[in-house]
Scaffold this motif. Structure first.
Motif, PDB file in Angstrom:
ATOM      1  N   LYS A  54       0.824  -1.210   0.000  1.00 34.56           N
ATOM      2  CA  LYS A  54       0.000   0.000   0.000  1.00 34.56           C
ATOM      3  C   LYS A  54       0.860   1.262   0.000  1.00 34.56           C
ATOM      4  CE  LYS A  54      -3.876  -2.063   2.444  1.00 34.56           C
ATOM      5  NZ  LYS A  54      -4.737  -1.971   3.625  1.00 34.56           N
ATOM      6  N   VAL A  55       2.162   1.116   0.264  1.00 37.23           N
ATOM      7  CA  VAL A  55       3.069   2.265   0.351  1.00 37.23           C
ATOM      8  C   VAL A  55       3.873   2.376  -0.952  1.00 37.23           C
ATOM      9  CG1 VAL A  55       5.054   3.241   1.587  1.00 37.23           C
ATOM     10  CG2 VAL A  55       3.234   2.075   2.863  1.00 37.23           C
ATOM     11  N   PHE A  56       3.953   3.595  -1.456  1.00 32.25           N
ATOM     12  CA  PHE A  56       4.779   3.846  -2.636  1.00 32.25           C
ATOM     13  C   PHE A  56       5.451   5.196  -2.458  1.00 32.25           C
ATOM     14  CE2 PHE A  56       0.900   6.045  -3.584  1.00 32.25           C
ATOM     15  CZ  PHE A  56       1.277   7.156  -4.325  1.00 32.25           C
ATOM     16  N   GLY A  57       6.458   5.429  -3.272  1.00 32.69           N
ATOM     17  CA  GLY A  57       7.163   6.700  -3.177  1.00 32.69           C
ATOM     18  C   GLY A  57       7.963   6.990  -4.416  1.00 32.69           C
ATOM     19  N   PHE A  58       8.426   8.218  -4.479  1.00 25.40           N
ATOM     20  CA  PHE A  58       9.316   8.609  -5.568  1.00 25.40           C
ATOM     21  C   PHE A  58      10.424   9.487  -5.009  1.00 25.40           C
ATOM     22  CE2 PHE A  58       6.037  11.909  -5.628  1.00 25.40           C
ATOM     23  CZ  PHE A  58       6.773  13.084  -5.719  1.00 25.40           C
ATOM     24  N   VAL A  59      11.552   9.491  -5.718  1.00 24.59           N
ATOM     25  CA  VAL A  59      12.709  10.294  -5.329  1.00 24.59           C
ATOM     26  C   VAL A  59      12.851  11.408  -6.363  1.00 24.59           C
ATOM     27  CG1 VAL A  59      15.203  10.325  -4.973  1.00 24.59           C
ATOM     28  CG2 VAL A  59      13.870   8.332  -4.257  1.00 24.59           C
ATOM     29  N   ALA A  60      13.034  12.635  -5.857  1.00 23.59           N
ATOM     30  CA  ALA A  60      13.211  13.781  -6.746  1.00 23.59           C
ATOM     31  C   ALA A  60      14.369  14.629  -6.251  1.00 23.59           C
ATOM     32  CB  ALA A  60      11.937  14.619  -6.792  1.00 23.59           C
ATOM     33  N   LYS A  61      15.073  15.225  -7.202  1.00 22.40           N
ATOM     34  CA  LYS A  61      16.186  16.124  -6.875  1.00 22.40           C
ATOM     35  C   LYS A  61      15.605  17.474  -6.484  1.00 22.40           C
ATOM     36  CE  LYS A  61      20.627  17.586  -8.780  1.00 22.40           C
ATOM     37  NZ  LYS A  61      20.691  18.926  -8.324  1.00 22.40           N
ATOM     38  N   HIS A  62      16.151  18.052  -5.439  1.00 23.62           N
ATOM     39  CA  HIS A  62      15.716  19.383  -5.017  1.00 23.62           C
ATOM     40  C   HIS A  62      16.096  20.378  -6.113  1.00 23.62           C
ATOM     41  CE1 HIS A  62      15.501  23.125  -2.774  1.00 23.62           C
ATOM     42  NE2 HIS A  62      14.750  22.482  -1.895  1.00 23.62           N
ATOM     43  N   PRO A  63      15.192  21.282  -6.493  1.00 28.00           N
ATOM     44  CA  PRO A  63      15.480  22.174  -7.622  1.00 28.00           C
ATOM     45  C   PRO A  63      16.607  23.181  -7.369  1.00 28.00           C
ATOM     46  CG  PRO A  63      13.386  22.754  -6.600  1.00 28.00           C
ATOM     47  CD  PRO A  63      13.860  21.490  -5.949  1.00 28.00           C
ATOM     48  N   ALA A  64      16.852  23.538  -6.106  1.00 24.51           N
ATOM     49  CA  ALA A  64      17.851  24.567  -5.833  1.00 24.51           C
ATOM     50  C   ALA A  64      19.106  24.042  -5.138  1.00 24.51           C
ATOM     51  CB  ALA A  64      17.230  25.670  -4.963  1.00 24.51           C
ATOM     52  N   ALA A  65      19.057  22.799  -4.681  1.00 24.94           N
ATOM     53  CA  ALA A  65      20.203  22.240  -3.957  1.00 24.94           C
ATOM     54  C   ALA A  65      20.590  20.911  -4.584  1.00 24.94           C
ATOM     55  CB  ALA A  65      19.847  22.039  -2.486  1.00 24.94           C
ATOM     56  N   ASP A  66      21.768  20.451  -4.251  1.00 24.76           N
ATOM     57  CA  ASP A  66      22.228  19.176  -4.788  1.00 24.76           C
ATOM     58  C   ASP A  66      21.862  18.047  -3.821  1.00 24.76           C
ATOM     59  OD1 ASP A  66      23.367  17.543  -6.664  1.00 24.76           O
ATOM     60  OD2 ASP A  66      25.400  17.759  -5.876  1.00 24.76           O
ATOM     61  N   THR A  67      20.565  17.949  -3.492  1.00 25.87           N
ATOM     62  CA  THR A  67      20.070  16.921  -2.583  1.00 25.87           C
ATOM     63  C   THR A  67      18.868  16.226  -3.209  1.00 25.87           C
ATOM     64  OG1 THR A  67      18.601  18.486  -1.459  1.00 25.87           O
ATOM     65  CG2 THR A  67      20.805  18.191  -0.520  1.00 25.87           C
ATOM     66  N   TYR A  68      18.561  15.055  -2.667  1.00 24.97           N
ATOM     67  CA  TYR A  68      17.410  14.281  -3.130  1.00 24.97           C
ATOM     68  C   TYR A  68      16.459  14.059  -1.964  1.00 24.97           C
ATOM     69  CZ  TYR A  68      20.227  13.303  -7.239  1.00 24.97           C
ATOM     70  OH  TYR A  68      20.971  13.435  -8.370  1.00 24.97           O
ATOM     71  N   HIS A  69      15.156  14.017  -2.290  1.00 26.04           N
ATOM     72  CA  HIS A  69      14.140  13.736  -1.286  1.00 26.04           C
ATOM     73  C   HIS A  69      13.257  12.590  -1.765  1.00 26.04           C
ATOM     74  CE1 HIS A  69      15.144  17.878  -0.028  1.00 26.04           C
ATOM     75  NE2 HIS A  69      14.919  17.379   1.167  1.00 26.04           N
ATOM     76  N   CYS A  70      12.887  11.743  -0.826  1.00 27.54           N
ATOM     77  CA  CYS A  70      11.961  10.654  -1.113  1.00 27.54           C
ATOM     78  C   CYS A  70      10.604  11.064  -0.541  1.00 27.54           C
ATOM     79  CB  CYS A  70      12.443   9.357  -0.476  1.00 27.54           C
ATOM     80  SG  CYS A  70      11.376   7.946  -0.863  1.00 27.54           S
ATOM     81  N   TYR A  71       9.591  11.065  -1.387  1.00 27.13           N
ATOM     82  CA  TYR A  71       8.227  11.397  -0.992  1.00 27.13           C
ATOM     83  C   TYR A  71       7.464  10.085  -0.862  1.00 27.13           C
ATOM     84  CZ  TYR A  71       9.524  16.053  -2.590  1.00 27.13           C
ATOM     85  OH  TYR A  71      10.146  17.264  -2.747  1.00 27.13           O
ATOM     86  N   LEU A  72       6.878   9.860   0.310  1.00 28.78           N
ATOM     87  CA  LEU A  72       6.210   8.579   0.572  1.00 28.78           C
ATOM     88  C   LEU A  72       4.709   8.773   0.761  1.00 28.78           C
ATOM     89  CD1 LEU A  72       8.902   7.242   2.989  1.00 28.78           C
ATOM     90  CD2 LEU A  72       8.316   6.229   0.797  1.00 28.78           C
ATOM     91  N   PHE A  73       3.944   7.823   0.214  1.00 22.92           N
ATOM     92  CA  PHE A  73       2.490   7.884   0.245  1.00 22.92           C
ATOM     93  C   PHE A  73       1.922   6.513   0.567  1.00 22.92           C
ATOM     94  CE2 PHE A  73       4.225  10.818  -2.802  1.00 22.92           C
ATOM     95  CZ  PHE A  73       3.612  12.012  -2.476  1.00 22.92           C
ATOM     96  N   GLN A  74       0.657   6.519   0.944  1.00 25.29           N
ATOM     97  CA  GLN A  74      -0.054   5.262   1.182  1.00 25.29           C
ATOM     98  C   GLN A  74      -1.385   5.336   0.451  1.00 25.29           C
ATOM     99  OE1 GLN A  74      -0.547   4.305   5.297  1.00 25.29           O
ATOM    100  NE2 GLN A  74      -1.919   2.599   4.884  1.00 25.29           N
TER     101      GLN A  74
END
Length: 174
Positions: free
Chosen positions: A94-114
């Motif tokens: 039931k859980v899914f997510g995606f990883v996206a690069k921050h538009p202004a920094a050289d970092t990545y974030h994982c967004y998690l949903f159910q």
């Protein structure tokens, strides 16, 4: 012009579990680590404040927008070009997510949903939208390269034409 309208979007009601900064742009392990990190993160963090709130996930060819359910306040917006990974959690279907690069920094974030019903569908739709977006971007880049090549050839022909005009003008003056 695009064959597909830019303003076409679909929306899914899901539960937002949170956003976690991650060290790599892809991989199932990143999804698992982000989920674990959410379970142990500081309860006063701003990332946790939005945790488990109902949201609408809006998907279009330009990106993914996450809007709070009641207020329609925009929580996050991610261009499709910044998304590097999307999957269903291997041990929690039931859980899914995606990883996206921050538009202004050289970092990545994982967004998690159910989502009880849509997790596999959403991962598939996000993947399809990403592929279409990349295909259009490649097509645009290819078209830009062709235009640039034609502009260069045009300049070369104009120079040659000017040179021939000068030669012709020089021969008629004699």
């Amino acid at each position: 012009m695009n064959d597909v309208e830019d303003d076409v979007e679909i929306s899914f009601p899901v539960k937002f579990l949170g956003r976690v900064e991650v060290v790599r742009p892809d991989g199932i392990q990143i999804l698992e680590e982000a989920t674990q990190n959410l379970k142990t993160s500081d309860e006063f963090s701003s990332e946790k404040a939005a945790k488990k709130s109902k949201v609408h996930l809006f998907l279009s060819l330009s990106g993914i927008d996450i809007l709070e359910n009641k207020t329609k306040f925009l929580l996050y917006s991610c261009d499709l070009s910044t998304i590097s990974f999307c999957a269903v959690h291997p041990s929690s279907p039931k859980v899914f997510g995606f990883v996206a690069k921050h538009p202004a920094a050289d970092t990545y974030h994982c967004y998690l949903f159910q989502s009880a019903k849509f997790s596999h569908v959403l991962v598939s739709v996000i993947g399809d939208a990403f592929r279409v977006s990349k295909k259009e971007e490649t097509h645009r880049v290819g078209r830009d390269i062709k235009v640039e090549a034609l502009q260069h050839k045009n300049k070369m022909l104009q120079r040659e034409n000017d040179k021939l005009k000068r030669r012709l003008a020089g021969e008629t003056d004699d």
